[in-house]
Design a protein around this motif. Structure first.
Motif, PDB file in Angstrom:
ATOM      1  N   PHE A  91      49.656 -22.334 -81.869  1.00  0.00           N
ATOM      2  CA  PHE A  91      49.079 -21.905 -80.701  1.00  0.00           C
ATOM      3  C   PHE A  91      49.992 -22.783 -79.790  1.00  0.00           C
ATOM      4  O   PHE A  91      50.278 -22.259 -78.693  1.00  0.00           O
ATOM      5  CB  PHE A  91      47.589 -22.396 -80.807  1.00  0.00           C
ATOM      6  N   GLU A  92      50.422 -24.088 -79.820  1.00  0.00           N
ATOM      7  CA  GLU A  92      50.911 -24.812 -78.941  1.00  0.00           C
ATOM      8  C   GLU A  92      52.271 -24.162 -78.620  1.00  0.00           C
ATOM      9  O   GLU A  92      52.735 -24.215 -77.352  1.00  0.00           O
ATOM     10  CB  GLU A  92      51.015 -26.209 -79.294  1.00  0.00           C
ATOM     11  N   SER A  93      52.945 -23.773 -79.635  1.00  0.00           N
ATOM     12  CA  SER A  93      54.451 -23.231 -79.504  1.00  0.00           C
ATOM     13  C   SER A  93      54.370 -22.006 -78.460  1.00  0.00           C
ATOM     14  O   SER A  93      55.253 -21.844 -77.705  1.00  0.00           O
ATOM     15  CB  SER A  93      54.861 -22.944 -80.616  1.00  0.00           C
ATOM     16  N   ILE A  94      53.390 -21.042 -78.756  1.00  0.00           N
ATOM     17  CA  ILE A  94      53.444 -19.809 -78.314  1.00  0.00           C
ATOM     18  C   ILE A  94      52.888 -20.449 -76.658  1.00  0.00           C
ATOM     19  O   ILE A  94      53.217 -19.716 -75.684  1.00  0.00           O
ATOM     20  CB  ILE A  94      52.249 -18.955 -78.747  1.00  0.00           C
ATOM     21  N   ASN A  95      51.897 -21.082 -76.563  1.00  0.00           N
ATOM     22  CA  ASN A  95      51.459 -21.536 -75.229  1.00  0.00           C
ATOM     23  C   ASN A  95      52.600 -22.249 -74.524  1.00  0.00           C
ATOM     24  O   ASN A  95      52.464 -22.096 -73.125  1.00  0.00           O
ATOM     25  CB  ASN A  95      50.259 -22.591 -75.203  1.00  0.00           C
ATOM     26  N   ALA A  96      53.541 -22.691 -75.012  1.00  0.00           N
ATOM     27  CA  ALA A  96      54.701 -23.392 -74.437  1.00  0.00           C
ATOM     28  C   ALA A  96      55.482 -22.293 -73.728  1.00  0.00           C
ATOM     29  O   ALA A  96      56.054 -22.409 -72.629  1.00  0.00           O
ATOM     30  CB  ALA A  96      55.589 -24.254 -75.255  1.00  0.00           C
ATOM     31  N   THR A  97      55.389 -20.996 -74.169  1.00  0.00           N
ATOM     32  CA  THR A  97      56.170 -19.933 -73.491  1.00  0.00           C
ATOM     33  C   THR A  97      55.407 -19.002 -72.546  1.00  0.00           C
ATOM     34  O   THR A  97      56.164 -18.629 -71.532  1.00  0.00           O
ATOM     35  CB  THR A  97      56.630 -18.843 -74.403  1.00  0.00           C
ATOM     36  N   THR A  98      53.972 -19.498 -72.492  1.00  0.00           N
ATOM     37  CA  THR A  98      53.304 -18.882 -71.323  1.00  0.00           C
ATOM     38  C   THR A  98      52.546 -19.796 -70.277  1.00  0.00           C
ATOM     39  O   THR A  98      52.383 -19.783 -69.147  1.00  0.00           O
ATOM     40  CB  THR A  98      52.186 -17.928 -71.780  1.00  0.00           C
ATOM     41  N   GLY A  99      52.061 -20.801 -70.980  1.00  0.00           N
ATOM     42  CA  GLY A  99      51.257 -22.136 -70.313  1.00  0.00           C
ATOM     43  C   GLY A  99      49.971 -21.697 -69.796  1.00  0.00           C
ATOM     44  O   GLY A  99      49.372 -22.598 -69.069  1.00  0.00           O
ATOM     45  N   THR A 100      49.401 -20.578 -70.116  1.00  0.00           N
ATOM     46  CA  THR A 100      48.177 -20.126 -69.579  1.00  0.00           C
ATOM     47  C   THR A 100      47.071 -19.749 -70.775  1.00  0.00           C
ATOM     48  O   THR A 100      45.976 -19.442 -70.574  1.00  0.00           O
ATOM     49  CB  THR A 100      48.248 -18.950 -68.811  1.00  0.00           C
ATOM     50  N   LEU A 101      47.459 -20.038 -71.829  1.00  0.00           N
ATOM     51  CA  LEU A 101      46.596 -19.639 -73.012  1.00  0.00           C
ATOM     52  C   LEU A 101      45.370 -20.518 -73.312  1.00  0.00           C
ATOM     53  O   LEU A 101      45.337 -21.673 -72.841  1.00  0.00           O
ATOM     54  CB  LEU A 101      47.299 -19.401 -74.282  1.00  0.00           C
ATOM     55  N   GLN A 102      44.262 -19.940 -73.819  1.00  0.00           N
ATOM     56  CA  GLN A 102      43.122 -20.670 -74.175  1.00  0.00           C
ATOM     57  C   GLN A 102      42.912 -20.256 -75.517  1.00  0.00           C
ATOM     58  O   GLN A 102      43.075 -19.280 -75.934  1.00  0.00           O
ATOM     59  CB  GLN A 102      41.788 -20.147 -73.253  1.00  0.00           C
ATOM     60  N   THR A 103      42.182 -21.277 -76.331  1.00  0.00           N
ATOM     61  CA  THR A 103      41.755 -20.865 -77.707  1.00  0.00           C
ATOM     62  C   THR A 103      40.464 -21.134 -77.996  1.00  0.00           C
ATOM     63  O   THR A 103      39.928 -22.167 -77.247  1.00  0.00           O
ATOM     64  CB  THR A 103      42.725 -21.819 -78.815  1.00  0.00           C
ATOM     65  N   ARG A 104      39.902 -20.479 -78.957  1.00  0.00           N
ATOM     66  CA  ARG A 104      38.471 -20.709 -79.594  1.00  0.00           C
ATOM     67  C   ARG A 104      38.454 -21.574 -80.426  1.00  0.00           C
ATOM     68  O   ARG A 104      37.433 -22.043 -81.211  1.00  0.00           O
ATOM     69  CB  ARG A 104      37.902 -19.416 -80.111  1.00  0.00           C
ATOM     70  N   GLY A 105      39.765 -22.199 -80.920  1.00  0.00           N
ATOM     71  CA  GLY A 105      39.775 -23.171 -82.078  1.00  0.00           C
ATOM     72  C   GLY A 105      39.394 -22.876 -83.449  1.00  0.00           C
ATOM     73  O   GLY A 105      38.692 -23.460 -84.214  1.00  0.00           O
ATOM     74  N   GLU A 106      39.520 -21.455 -83.843  1.00  0.00           N
ATOM     75  CA  GLU A 106      39.105 -21.034 -84.921  1.00  0.00           C
ATOM     76  C   GLU A 106      40.209 -19.878 -85.403  1.00  0.00           C
ATOM     77  O   GLU A 106      40.799 -19.167 -84.320  1.00  0.00           O
ATOM     78  CB  GLU A 106      38.000 -20.518 -85.128  1.00  0.00           C
ATOM     79  N   ALA A 107      40.223 -19.295 -86.673  1.00  0.00           N
ATOM     80  CA  ALA A 107      41.297 -18.460 -87.231  1.00  0.00           C
ATOM     81  C   ALA A 107      40.476 -17.727 -88.319  1.00  0.00           C
ATOM     82  O   ALA A 107      39.705 -18.219 -89.018  1.00  0.00           O
ATOM     83  CB  ALA A 107      42.327 -19.145 -87.781  1.00  0.00           C
ATOM     84  N   HIS A 108      40.832 -16.452 -88.005  1.00  0.00           N
ATOM     85  CA  HIS A 108      40.109 -15.529 -89.126  1.00  0.00           C
ATOM     86  C   HIS A 108      41.041 -14.262 -89.167  1.00  0.00           C
ATOM     87  O   HIS A 108      41.732 -13.576 -88.090  1.00  0.00           O
ATOM     88  CB  HIS A 108      38.562 -15.317 -88.692  1.00  0.00           C
ATOM     89  N   VAL A 109      40.670 -13.397 -90.221  1.00  0.00           N
ATOM     90  CA  VAL A 109      41.016 -12.014 -90.456  1.00  0.00           C
ATOM     91  C   VAL A 109      39.750 -11.216 -90.239  1.00  0.00           C
ATOM     92  O   VAL A 109      38.796 -11.389 -91.278  1.00  0.00           O
ATOM     93  CB  VAL A 109      41.816 -11.798 -91.567  1.00  0.00           C
ATOM     94  N   THR A 110      39.737 -10.116 -89.188  1.00  0.00           N
ATOM     95  CA  THR A 110      38.590  -9.305 -89.218  1.00  0.00           C
ATOM     96  C   THR A 110      38.565  -8.239 -90.384  1.00  0.00           C
ATOM     97  O   THR A 110      39.682  -7.704 -90.274  1.00  0.00           O
ATOM     98  CB  THR A 110      38.302  -8.878 -87.990  1.00  0.00           C
ATOM     99  N   VAL A 111      37.594  -8.086 -91.117  1.00  0.00           N
ATOM    100  CA  VAL A 111      37.488  -7.207 -91.990  1.00  0.00           C
ATOM    101  C   VAL A 111      36.830  -6.022 -91.802  1.00  0.00           C
ATOM    102  O   VAL A 111      37.264  -4.734 -92.315  1.00  0.00           O
ATOM    103  CB  VAL A 111      37.443  -7.715 -93.661  1.00  0.00           C
TER     104      VAL A 111
END
Length: 188
Positions: free
Chosen positions: A75-95
């Motif tokens: 997340f931090e690496s991707i955000n470094a390219t945009t600087g505007t991301l927000q996260t919900r602080g969770e990870a999942h795969v929707t089935v």
């Protein structure tokens, strides 16, 4: 020589390089940034199964829950390219998605408890995933409840492959249950 190869193999096993692909398919691989993801990120074997069964619209669905900690660096690496991301602080795969449950499965008589039972019997948390790429798309919420949720958002997600078909097998069992119950209710 074998010792050096073993060290290189372990290094390759320890991390994945993930490529972020542009919205345009013609740009795939060209000038796309590379991100690193720990190999353990997609191992959910130690993460407990979580049921999502709220009696509200879009409140019931099935997911394979992942530990967010290994994804925070991504997340931090991707955000470094945009600087505007927000996260919900969770990870999942929707089935099974909320719309699939609300609009198709539930009207046919399938309950979220039955879906959860299928997932638990299949050991959903042991399903093996392989990272493919980081996807980027624009999206919006259908019925935003607060002003902060209105408008269009740039969304990123890790695209994964179910190479062993374990999540697909769960979906097939849910579909079989749907066919059985829908045929009883003549709702096919």
């Amino acid at each position: 020589m074998l010792f050096v190869f073993g060290i290189i193999a372990l290094a390759l096993i320890a991390i994945f390089n993930i490529y972020a692909y542009s919205l345009s398919l013609s740009n795939i691989g060209q000038n796309a940034p590379t991100f690193t993801l720990k190999r353990t990120a997609l191992d959910s074997s130690k993460v407990p199964f979580t049921s999502h069964s709220l009696d509200t619209p879009f409140g019931s669905y099935l997911q394979q829950t992942l530990d967010y900690a290994p994804f925070s660096d991504l997340f931090e690496s991707i955000n470094a390219t945009t600087g505007t991301l927000q996260t919900r602080g969770e990870a999942h795969v929707t089935v099974v998605t909320p719309p699939e449950f609300d609009r198709v499965l539930k009207p046919a008589g399938v309950t979220i408890e039955e879906i959860d039972d299928i997932a638990k019997q299949a050991n959903i948390q042991l399903s093996r995933l392989t990272p493919v790429c980081v996807g980027r798309f624009k999206g919006s919420l259908p019925n935003p409840k607060v002003d902060a949720d209105k408008g269009t958002f740039l969304l990123y997600s890790l695209v994964v492959a179910d190479e062993f078909g374990e999540l697909l097998a769960i979906r097939k069992r849910v579909f079989e249950l749907y066919l059985l119950l829908a045929s009883r209710h003549h709702r096919l």
